[in-house]
Design a protein around this motif. Structure first.
Motif, PDB file in Angstrom:
ATOM      1  N   ASN A 136       0.792  -1.240   0.000  1.00  0.00           N
ATOM      2  CA  ASN A 136       0.000   0.000   0.000  1.00  0.00           C
ATOM      3  C   ASN A 136       0.818   1.281   0.000  1.00  0.00           C
ATOM      4  O   ASN A 136       0.334   2.307  -0.441  1.00  0.00           O
ATOM      5  N   SER A 137       1.998   1.251   0.579  1.00  0.00           N
ATOM      6  CA  SER A 137       2.771   2.492   0.737  1.00  0.00           C
ATOM      7  C   SER A 137       4.242   2.198   0.503  1.00  0.00           C
ATOM      8  O   SER A 137       4.680   1.035   0.575  1.00  0.00           O
ATOM      9  N   GLY A 138       4.982   3.279   0.303  1.00  0.00           N
ATOM     10  CA  GLY A 138       6.419   3.113   0.110  1.00  0.00           C
ATOM     11  C   GLY A 138       7.067   2.445   1.308  1.00  0.00           C
ATOM     12  O   GLY A 138       7.912   1.550   1.155  1.00  0.00           O
ATOM     13  N   ALA A 139       6.680   2.881   2.506  1.00  0.00           N
ATOM     14  CA  ALA A 139       7.281   2.301   3.705  1.00  0.00           C
ATOM     15  C   ALA A 139       7.017   0.801   3.777  1.00  0.00           C
ATOM     16  O   ALA A 139       7.898   0.011   4.137  1.00  0.00           O
ATOM     17  N   GLU A 140       5.805   0.415   3.411  1.00  0.00           N
ATOM     18  CA  GLU A 140       5.459  -1.008   3.464  1.00  0.00           C
ATOM     19  C   GLU A 140       6.282  -1.804   2.442  1.00  0.00           C
ATOM     20  O   GLU A 140       6.701  -2.941   2.714  1.00  0.00           O
ATOM     21  N   ALA A 141       6.516  -1.197   1.287  1.00  0.00           N
ATOM     22  CA  ALA A 141       7.353  -1.874   0.291  1.00  0.00           C
ATOM     23  C   ALA A 141       8.770  -2.056   0.834  1.00  0.00           C
ATOM     24  O   ALA A 141       9.369  -3.135   0.706  1.00  0.00           O
ATOM     25  N   VAL A 142       9.303  -1.002   1.459  1.00  0.00           N
ATOM     26  CA  VAL A 142      10.664  -1.091   2.005  1.00  0.00           C
ATOM     27  C   VAL A 142      10.734  -2.170   3.085  1.00  0.00           C
ATOM     28  O   VAL A 142      11.650  -3.005   3.112  1.00  0.00           O
ATOM     29  N   GLU A 143       9.757  -2.170   3.991  1.00  0.00           N
ATOM     30  CA  GLU A 143       9.717  -3.198   5.050  1.00  0.00           C
ATOM     31  C   GLU A 143       9.777  -4.595   4.433  1.00  0.00           C
ATOM     32  O   GLU A 143      10.491  -5.477   4.902  1.00  0.00           O
ATOM     33  N   GLY A 164      19.463   9.315   3.985  1.00  0.00           N
ATOM     34  CA  GLY A 164      18.434   8.447   3.399  1.00  0.00           C
ATOM     35  C   GLY A 164      17.075   8.650   4.060  1.00  0.00           C
ATOM     36  O   GLY A 164      16.986   8.973   5.245  1.00  0.00           O
ATOM     37  N   TYR A 165      16.028   8.451   3.279  1.00  0.00           N
ATOM     38  CA  TYR A 165      14.659   8.463   3.818  1.00  0.00           C
ATOM     39  C   TYR A 165      13.928   7.251   3.264  1.00  0.00           C
ATOM     40  O   TYR A 165      13.912   7.024   2.045  1.00  0.00           O
ATOM     41  N   HIS A 166      13.318   6.470   4.168  1.00  0.00           N
ATOM     42  CA  HIS A 166      12.631   5.269   3.704  1.00  0.00           C
ATOM     43  C   HIS A 166      11.234   5.111   4.283  1.00  0.00           C
ATOM     44  O   HIS A 166      10.569   4.110   3.990  1.00  0.00           O
ATOM     45  N   GLY A 167      10.782   6.047   5.139  1.00  0.00           N
ATOM     46  CA  GLY A 167       9.403   5.976   5.603  1.00  0.00           C
ATOM     47  C   GLY A 167       9.270   6.219   7.090  1.00  0.00           C
ATOM     48  O   GLY A 167      10.243   6.575   7.780  1.00  0.00           O
ATOM     49  N   ARG A 168       8.025   6.019   7.575  1.00  0.00           N
ATOM     50  CA  ARG A 168       7.700   6.402   8.948  1.00  0.00           C
ATOM     51  C   ARG A 168       7.241   5.227   9.813  1.00  0.00           C
ATOM     52  O   ARG A 168       6.745   5.442  10.924  1.00  0.00           O
ATOM     53  N   ILE A 233      19.367   1.747  -0.724  1.00  0.00           N
ATOM     54  CA  ILE A 233      19.767   3.110  -1.074  1.00  0.00           C
ATOM     55  C   ILE A 233      18.811   3.681  -2.120  1.00  0.00           C
ATOM     56  O   ILE A 233      18.302   2.949  -2.984  1.00  0.00           O
ATOM     57  N   GLU A 234      18.558   4.975  -2.004  1.00  0.00           N
ATOM     58  CA  GLU A 234      17.814   5.690  -3.051  1.00  0.00           C
ATOM     59  C   GLU A 234      18.849   6.107  -4.103  1.00  0.00           C
ATOM     60  O   GLU A 234      19.791   6.838  -3.763  1.00  0.00           O
ATOM     61  N   PRO A 235      18.696   5.705  -5.363  1.00  0.00           N
ATOM     62  CA  PRO A 235      19.696   6.074  -6.382  1.00  0.00           C
ATOM     63  C   PRO A 235      19.876   7.591  -6.472  1.00  0.00           C
ATOM     64  O   PRO A 235      20.984   8.072  -6.659  1.00  0.00           O
ATOM     65  N   GLY A 238      15.708  11.411  -2.066  1.00  0.00           N
ATOM     66  CA  GLY A 238      14.572  12.321  -2.130  1.00  0.00           C
ATOM     67  C   GLY A 238      14.563  13.304  -0.966  1.00  0.00           C
ATOM     68  O   GLY A 238      15.109  14.406  -1.057  1.00  0.00           O
ATOM     69  N   GLU A 239      13.964  12.889   0.144  1.00  0.00           N
ATOM     70  CA  GLU A 239      13.811  13.797   1.294  1.00  0.00           C
ATOM     71  C   GLU A 239      15.166  14.327   1.756  1.00  0.00           C
ATOM     72  O   GLU A 239      15.267  15.427   2.303  1.00  0.00           O
ATOM     73  N   GLY A 240      16.223  13.539   1.586  1.00  0.00           N
ATOM     74  CA  GLY A 240      17.553  13.919   2.059  1.00  0.00           C
ATOM     75  C   GLY A 240      18.156  15.106   1.325  1.00  0.00           C
ATOM     76  O   GLY A 240      19.174  15.650   1.748  1.00  0.00           O
ATOM     77  N   ALA A 266      17.320  -1.049  -4.436  1.00  0.00           N
ATOM     78  CA  ALA A 266      17.183   0.358  -4.853  1.00  0.00           C
ATOM     79  C   ALA A 266      15.804   0.827  -4.425  1.00  0.00           C
ATOM     80  O   ALA A 266      14.792   0.270  -4.865  1.00  0.00           O
ATOM     81  N   ASP A 267      15.774   1.833  -3.551  1.00  0.00           N
ATOM     82  CA  ASP A 267      14.490   2.407  -3.149  1.00  0.00           C
ATOM     83  C   ASP A 267      14.146   3.497  -4.159  1.00  0.00           C
ATOM     84  O   ASP A 267      14.666   4.615  -4.102  1.00  0.00           O
ATOM     85  N   GLU A 268      13.279   3.132  -5.093  1.00  0.00           N
ATOM     86  CA  GLU A 268      12.879   4.065  -6.171  1.00  0.00           C
ATOM     87  C   GLU A 268      11.474   4.603  -5.915  1.00  0.00           C
ATOM     88  O   GLU A 268      10.755   4.950  -6.861  1.00  0.00           O
ATOM     89  N   VAL A 269      11.094   4.648  -4.649  1.00  0.00           N
ATOM     90  CA  VAL A 269       9.752   5.140  -4.321  1.00  0.00           C
ATOM     91  C   VAL A 269       9.549   6.561  -4.841  1.00  0.00           C
ATOM     92  O   VAL A 269       8.501   6.887  -5.403  1.00  0.00           O
ATOM     93  N   GLN A 270      10.565   7.421  -4.689  1.00  0.00           N
ATOM     94  CA  GLN A 270      10.426   8.806  -5.162  1.00  0.00           C
ATOM     95  C   GLN A 270      10.976   8.985  -6.578  1.00  0.00           C
ATOM     96  O   GLN A 270      10.457   9.760  -7.363  1.00  0.00           O
ATOM     97  N   SER A 271      12.037   8.252  -6.914  1.00  0.00           N
ATOM     98  CA  SER A 271      12.731   8.508  -8.179  1.00  0.00           C
ATOM     99  C   SER A 271      12.194   7.679  -9.340  1.00  0.00           C
ATOM    100  O   SER A 271      12.584   7.908 -10.483  1.00  0.00           O
ATOM    101  N   ALA A 295       6.494   3.050  -5.426  1.00  0.00           N
ATOM    102  CA  ALA A 295       5.200   3.512  -4.883  1.00  0.00           C
ATOM    103  C   ALA A 295       4.878   4.823  -5.599  1.00  0.00           C
ATOM    104  O   ALA A 295       5.090   4.922  -6.808  1.00  0.00           O
ATOM    105  N   LYS A 296       4.414   5.820  -4.865  1.00  0.00           N
ATOM    106  CA  LYS A 296       4.200   7.188  -5.366  1.00  0.00           C
ATOM    107  C   LYS A 296       3.647   7.252  -6.800  1.00  0.00           C
ATOM    108  O   LYS A 296       2.466   7.088  -7.000  1.00  0.00           O
ATOM    109  N   GLY A 297       4.514   7.478  -7.803  1.00  0.00           N
ATOM    110  CA  GLY A 297       4.050   7.719  -9.168  1.00  0.00           C
ATOM    111  C   GLY A 297       3.391   6.531  -9.837  1.00  0.00           C
ATOM    112  O   GLY A 297       2.782   6.670 -10.901  1.00  0.00           O
TER     113      GLY A 297
HETATM  114  C1  LIG Z   1      12.620   7.040  -1.155  1.00  0.00           C
HETATM  115  C2  LIG Z   1      11.391   6.861  -0.321  1.00  0.00           C
HETATM  116  N1  LIG Z   1      11.167   5.684   0.275  1.00  0.00           N
HETATM  117  C3  LIG Z   1      10.083   5.459   1.023  1.00  0.00           C
HETATM  118  C4  LIG Z   1       9.145   6.450   1.227  1.00  0.00           C
HETATM  119  C5  LIG Z   1       7.941   6.190   2.062  1.00  0.00           C
HETATM  120  O1  LIG Z   1       6.810   6.134   1.250  1.00  0.00           O
HETATM  121  P1  LIG Z   1       5.361   6.286   1.895  1.00  0.00           P
HETATM  122  O2  LIG Z   1       5.240   7.700   2.364  1.00  0.00           O
HETATM  123  O3  LIG Z   1       4.437   5.950   0.756  1.00  0.00           O
HETATM  124  O4  LIG Z   1       5.286   5.295   3.000  1.00  0.00           O
HETATM  125  C6  LIG Z   1       9.333   7.701   0.613  1.00  0.00           C
HETATM  126  C7  LIG Z   1       8.368   8.793   0.827  1.00  0.00           C
HETATM  127  O5  LIG Z   1       8.628   9.954   0.640  1.00  0.00           O
HETATM  128  C8  LIG Z   1      10.489   7.912  -0.161  1.00  0.00           C
HETATM  129  O6  LIG Z   1      10.728   9.099  -0.750  1.00  0.00           O
END
Ligand SMILES: Cc1ncc(COP(=O)(O)O)c(C=O)c1O
Length: 451
Positions: A136-143, A164-168, A233-235, A238-240, A266-271, A295-297
């Protein structure tokens, strides 16, 4: 809002007038009313940066309840890449919602989930056999990527990077570098998470090879490859701060992972999904990750996320070990198939590169006359300007916040980011017309000149 009230609002999508229009100060009275209700009803931890009540969006604008039309340079944090209320996406959502909205894929599977998995397996980098699982979400994909890597390798440790940013969620907070606002007070965090230095050419001055050697040395000395399940790693971070690693950094990490049996995620949630002018940012660096999180796009604004990767790694988890009640919801999958169709067939990769050209040219010319812009970086429609004191490169978070605030007050949605809060990032929807993008940049330039 009642259905009748909703019906009375302007329709979103590309047919909205593509203009910046301010008929009240931001926020106007209707928005202020909603913000007062929000303050009373919604937990204080859920913030907002643009104080307007959105009622419609599309093309390159967000329209608020007071009739203001704001230029959108944020895409809801890189989500509405195909454009908000994209006609193909809206139609697919309506059609699927009229058929069925949920069965739970783990109870009765349906075709659209499988079709999304097939598309992801085809589109992500590398021509090896791949499989996907939807969430459902980027964080869930990373988990889940970390779960899968641990099960595959039988090892516990995970390495994430500075900035790095991977979720909450708990594990992803642990993987995320920045304390405020993401982690502070929310610990304890999951164990077996280690941090390595990121390649950050503007601040570390290192070549990709030298930066990778530093990171690899930490992995070897402080963790030991035998204990390491995955490197995530995010290639492009994003948030960083939209940090683009130096050439050679990512390939060296991938090579080291491959030589040591470590899963490279590769965390491509944002990229991901055309944002950078390539379908996935990994392609820009010539790397083929073992697992990719998206996720996201992916679904034009509907909540959907995925892990895609080498079939033998993805299949390591036992039946029932992956999933969730809503993961791969049929409405979200229908939206994703429509969005993917647009990414592949509507020239969006090329459009992202065109937008990147406009952003870069304008920001670099601003930088020529204003040395407080320390660096302009990024790819495609994922470009940022880092603000710093010209002599010392000391991050200038105050200037960054002031410029963003002034731009929003003038009807342009811009987002900030960065470990030091000193980066303005530009993430316009690919449906934005050139004149609106240029007007948005004019407003940002005026805001900068005024501070
Ligand atoms: C690279 C990256 N990974 C994970 C996430 C977390 O995604 P979500 O907010 O959909 O849980 C984000 C959100 O900004 C992100 O940019």
């Amino acid at each position: 809002m009642t259905l009748a009230e909703l019906d009375a609002l302007p329709l979103g999508g590309p047919s909205l007038p593509q203009e910046r229009r301010l008929v009240t100060p931001i926020p106007g009275p209707r928005s202020q009313e909603l913000l007062a209700r929000k303050a009373a009803a919604v937990a204080a931890g859920v913030g907002h940066t643009v104080p307007v009540e959105a009622v419609a969006a599309g093309g390159g604008v967000v329209v608020d309840a007071d009739g203001n039309s704001l230029i959108d340079l944020g895409s809801g944090i890189a989500v509405t890449t195909v454009g908000n209320a994209h006609p193909k996406v809206a139609q697919a959502i309506a059609a699927q919602a009229a058929q069925f909205t949920h069965t739970c894929f783990m109870i009765s599977p349906y075709e659209s989930y499988v079709a999304v998995a097939e598309a992801l397996n085809r589109l992500t980098p590398g021509d090896h056999a791949k499989k996907s699982a939807l969430f459902n979400s980027g964080a869930e994909a990373v988990e889940n990527a970390v779960k899968i890597a641990r099960k595959f390798t039988g090892r516990p440790a995970v390495v994430a990077f500075d900035h790095g940013y991977h979720g909450r969620t708990n594990l992803t907070m642990g993987l995320t570098a920045k304390s405020m606002p993401y982690k502070s007070g929310f610990g304890p965090f999951a164990s077996e998470i280690y941090r390595a230095p990121m390649s950050y050419p503007y601040r570390d001055g290192l070549t990709g090879a030298a930066a990778a050697a530093k990171a690899i040395s930490i992995m070897e000395k402080q963790i030991g490859a035998d204990n390491l399940a995955a490197v995530i790693i995010e290639p492009i971070q994003g948030e960083g701060g939209f940090i683009v690693p130096a050439d050679g950094f990512l390939p060296a990490l991938v090579d080291w992972c491959r030589a040591n049996g470590v899963v490279f995620i590769a965390d491509e949630v944002q990229s991901g999904f055309a944002r950078t002018g390539a379908m996935f940012a990994s392609e820009l660096f010539g790397i083929v990750p073992d697992l990719v999180t998206t996720a996201k796009g992916i679904a034009g604004g509907m909540p959907l996320a995925a892990v895609t990767g080498r079939a033998e790694i993805m299949d390591a988890a036992h039946a029932g070990g992956l999933g969730g009640t809503y993961g791969g919801n049929p409405v979200a999958c229908a939206a994703a198939l429509a969005a993917i169709d647009a990414f592949e067939n509507d020239g969006l990769l090329e459009r992202a590169r065109e937008i990147g050209g406009i952003l870069r040219a304008r920001l670099e010319s601003l930088q020529q006359s204003d040395p407080r812009i320390g660096e302009v970086r990024g790819h495609g429609a994922m470009i940022a300007a880092e603000f710093a004191h010209p002599e010392t490169r000391e991050p200038d978070a105050a200037l960054t916040a002031a410029v963003a605030k002034a731009a929003i007050a003038e009807g342009v949605i811009v987002l900030t980011c960065g470990t030091y809060g000193n980066v303005i990032r530009f993430l316009p929807p690919l449906s934005i017309p050139d004149d609106l993008l240029n007007e948005g940049l004019d407003v940002v330039a005026d805001a900068l000149a005024a501070h």
